[in-house]
Design an enzyme around this catalytic site. Structure first.
Site, PDB file in Angstrom:
ATOM      1  N   HIS A  17       1.009  -1.203  -0.008  1.00 53.36           N
ATOM      2  CA  HIS A  17       0.126  -0.052  -0.201  1.00 53.36           C
ATOM      3  C   HIS A  17       0.966   0.924  -0.071  1.00 53.36           C
ATOM      4  CE1 HIS A  17      -3.296  -2.606   2.475  1.00 53.36           C
ATOM      5  NE2 HIS A  17      -3.251  -2.960   0.544  1.00 53.36           N
ATOM      6  N   LYS A  41     -14.818  -8.877   4.045  1.00 53.65           N
ATOM      7  CA  LYS A  41     -14.348  -8.922   4.945  1.00 53.65           C
ATOM      8  C   LYS A  41     -14.013  -8.992   6.266  1.00 53.65           C
ATOM      9  CE  LYS A  41     -10.327  -8.385   1.566  1.00 53.65           C
ATOM     10  NZ  LYS A  41      -9.188  -6.789   1.406  1.00 53.65           N
ATOM     11  N   ARG A  90      -1.414  -6.073  -8.218  1.00 56.76           N
ATOM     12  CA  ARG A  90      -0.511  -7.472  -8.011  1.00 56.76           C
ATOM     13  C   ARG A  90       0.183  -8.105  -9.061  1.00 56.76           C
ATOM     14  NH1 ARG A  90      -2.621  -8.352  -2.465  1.00 56.76           N
ATOM     15  NH2 ARG A  90      -4.201  -8.714  -3.821  1.00 56.76           N
ATOM     16  N   SER A 128      -2.990  -7.946   2.769  1.00 55.89           N
ATOM     17  CA  SER A 128      -2.950  -7.764   4.429  1.00 55.89           C
ATOM     18  C   SER A 128      -3.051  -8.923   4.928  1.00 55.89           C
ATOM     19  CB  SER A 128      -4.029  -6.947   3.875  1.00 55.89           C
ATOM     20  OG  SER A 128      -3.850  -5.424   4.237  1.00 55.89           O
TER      21      SER A 128
HETATM   22  O1  PNS Z   1      -8.725  -3.342  -0.003  1.00 58.41           O
HETATM   23  P1  PNS Z   1      -9.995  -3.481  -0.587  1.00 58.41           P
HETATM   24  O2  PNS Z   1     -10.557  -5.122   0.428  1.00 58.41           O
HETATM   25  O3  PNS Z   1      -8.996  -4.185  -2.198  1.00 58.41           O
HETATM   26  O4  PNS Z   1     -10.962  -2.940  -0.834  1.00 58.41           O
HETATM   27  C1  PNS Z   1     -12.205  -3.064  -1.330  1.00 58.41           C
HETATM   28  C2  PNS Z   1     -12.804  -1.545  -1.536  1.00 58.41           C
HETATM   29  C3  PNS Z   1     -13.028  -1.090   0.186  1.00 58.41           C
HETATM   30  C4  PNS Z   1     -12.380  -0.927  -2.267  1.00 58.41           C
HETATM   31  C5  PNS Z   1     -14.125  -2.283  -1.745  1.00 58.41           C
HETATM   32  O5  PNS Z   1     -14.910  -3.142  -1.423  1.00 58.41           O
HETATM   33  C6  PNS Z   1     -15.394  -0.412  -2.177  1.00 58.41           C
HETATM   34  O6  PNS Z   1     -15.344  -0.063  -2.531  1.00 58.41           O
HETATM   35  N1  PNS Z   1     -15.872  -0.400  -0.612  1.00 58.41           N
HETATM   36  C7  PNS Z   1     -16.697   0.412  -0.894  1.00 58.41           C
HETATM   37  C8  PNS Z   1     -18.471  -0.346  -1.470  1.00 58.41           C
HETATM   38  C9  PNS Z   1     -18.490  -0.047  -2.329  1.00 58.41           C
HETATM   39  O7  PNS Z   1     -18.666   0.929  -3.318  1.00 58.41           O
HETATM   40  N2  PNS Z   1     -19.277  -1.215  -3.212  1.00 58.41           N
HETATM   41  C10 PNS Z   1     -18.570  -0.867  -4.519  1.00 58.41           C
HETATM   42  C11 PNS Z   1     -17.473  -0.726  -4.986  1.00 58.41           C
HETATM   43  S1  PNS Z   1     -17.785  -2.336  -6.602  1.00 58.41           S
END
Ligand code: PNS
Length: 164
Positions: A17, A41, A90, A128
């Site tokens: 990150h 998660k 990644r 993570s």
């Molecule tokens: O680090 P991560 O877990 O890959 O991040 C994922 C994240 C938090 C960016 C994603 O789950 C997200 O955008 N969450 C907010 C809710 C949302 O907008 N969902 C629709 C996206 S398809």
């Protein structure tokens, strides 16, 4: 002024990150790193703890700010007048889901563009989840996470007696 948002669950923040933050801060005039919930998660660290981790590592960057949000990413981006979402990639294994999220976000708001940065190959194996797994079995996670985050993970392990 070109502004971008780097969203993630950051549970915890890793050196991967940090690498994306470092590189994106050089490309964009302003980078908003935001902790969002990933409904897929269960988080180990609270929102406040994750914001604190990020605050502690972005100190050297004048153009990077940290925030958090509960809700849709595209709504959050629009509220902050940001039209670019930065995601780190990644490996091919990340691609399928990131592609799905990028297309969904575009469907929800076609004014918000998702851009991908390839990870530095030094960090391509770090996630993570891997960090939490290694730490939970007493493995050495130095070099995988920033030092401030290392301390927070070690504190959590002590509190939870290595059961996470
Ligand atoms: O680090 P991560 O877990 O890959 O991040 C994922 C994240 C938090 C960016 C994603 O789950 C997200 O955008 N969450 C907010 C809710 C949302 O907008 N969902 C629709 C996206 S398809």
């Amino acid at each position: 002024m070109v502004r971008a948002i780097y969203p993630g669950s950051f549970d915890p923040v890793t050196n991967g990150h940090l690498d994306i933050i470092d590189r994106a801060s050089k490309v964009f005039d302003y980078l908003l790193v935001s902790v969002l919930e990933n409904p897929r998660k269960d988080a180990l660290f609270s929102m406040e703890e994750r914001v604190y981790m990020l605050e502690s590592i972005i100190k050297p960057y004048d153009n990077v700010k940290v925030d958090f949000y509960q809700g849709l990413l595209v709504d959050y981006a629009q509220k902050n007048e940001i039209a670019i979402i930065i995601k780190g990639l990644r490996a091919i294994s990340d691609f399928e889901f990131e592609f799905q999220m990028a297309l969904t976000n575009r469907k929800l708001n076609c004014d918000v563009e998702t851009m991908f940065m390839m990870t530095n190959n030094k960090y391509s194996f770090i996630s993570s989840s891997i960090v939490k797994e290694v730490a939970s079995y007493g493995g050495d996670i130095k070099g995988l996470v920033p030092p401030q985050v290392y301390d927070m993970i070690m504190d959590k392990i002590t509190v939870y007696n290595r059961t996470f």
